[in-house]
Design a protein around this motif. Sequence first.
Motif, short mmCIF file in Angstrom:
data_model
loop_
_atom_site.label_atom_id
_atom_site.label_comp_id
_atom_site.label_asym_id
_atom_site.label_seq_id
_atom_site.Cartn_x
_atom_site.Cartn_y
_atom_site.Cartn_z
N VAL A 60 -29.95 136.23 -79.87
CA VAL A 60 -29.53 135.79 -78.53
C VAL A 60 -28.58 134.62 -78.65
N LEU A 136 -25.23 141.31 -77.78
CA LEU A 136 -26.62 141.15 -78.20
C LEU A 136 -27.06 142.28 -79.14
N GLU A 150 -37.81 137.25 -78.46
CA GLU A 150 -37.64 136.32 -77.35
C GLU A 150 -38.02 137.03 -76.06
N ILE A 155 -34.03 136.01 -71.75
CA ILE A 155 -32.74 136.60 -72.12
C ILE A 155 -31.96 137.00 -70.87
#
Length: 263
Positions: A60, A136, A150, A155
């Motif tokens: 990310v 990504l 994550e 995100i």
Amino acid sequence: MRFARILHAELRKALTLPATLVAAGISVAASVALAAYNAGGVRAAIDSGRLDTVGYTSPVEAALSATPLGTVGAVILGVVAISSEYAVNSTDAGGGRQVAATLAAAPGRVAVLGAKAITVVLLVAAMAAVALPASLATARHIIGSEAPAEPVGTIALRAAGVALYWALTALLALGIATLARSGTLPLVVLIANSSVVSFSFLLSNLTPLAYYLPDLAGMRLFAQESWAMVDDALDPVTGGLVMGAWALGLLVVAGFAFARRDA
């Protein structure tokens, strides 16, 4: 209903501009390329066991670190949306400017500028919807299974922050280009500020008031506190509001000038 027709016309007009495709290509390609470069550095550090040489291992972060470079496409969209109106047509087309035909068809100048602003935001949103997932996915593929997990919500929130930052940057570019009635100077200054060196960041070394300038104010919409440029930046909500106020204020001034002066 009339505004809907104006908006439709502006969308069609923008989609026929070669610069629109260039802007989208630059933002998507530059974002993915830089994300791949960042992720490659992380992958090399993991393979060598030298994680101390990188500031993060998250895909990310690798993807969002490319955000400022992707802003270039947003700047181009904002500028050409209005500067194309003032470009002189070829002699075969009469040698005039598009703005004359635009205002003849839609005399309400504020409505025209408003439609251009909405058009720019929609196109930037579409651009972000392609560039961010691609960046990504590329970063995750390169870093591999060692990438830390994550939360999806985090995100999505940061990705939305990127899209908002790009959209506000495009609106700032639209306002500046409307006042300048030209694309050359706004493009040079804004692209340099986005991709080469941030003049606001340089000013922040002299005064903390620089963090209230639009580009630095909005950085925390997607950047973590660990990013060097945003150590002392405004929090995401305050920064977003400040950047939004800059964009709105500049568009109001630009709309007043566009409505009052000769085409």
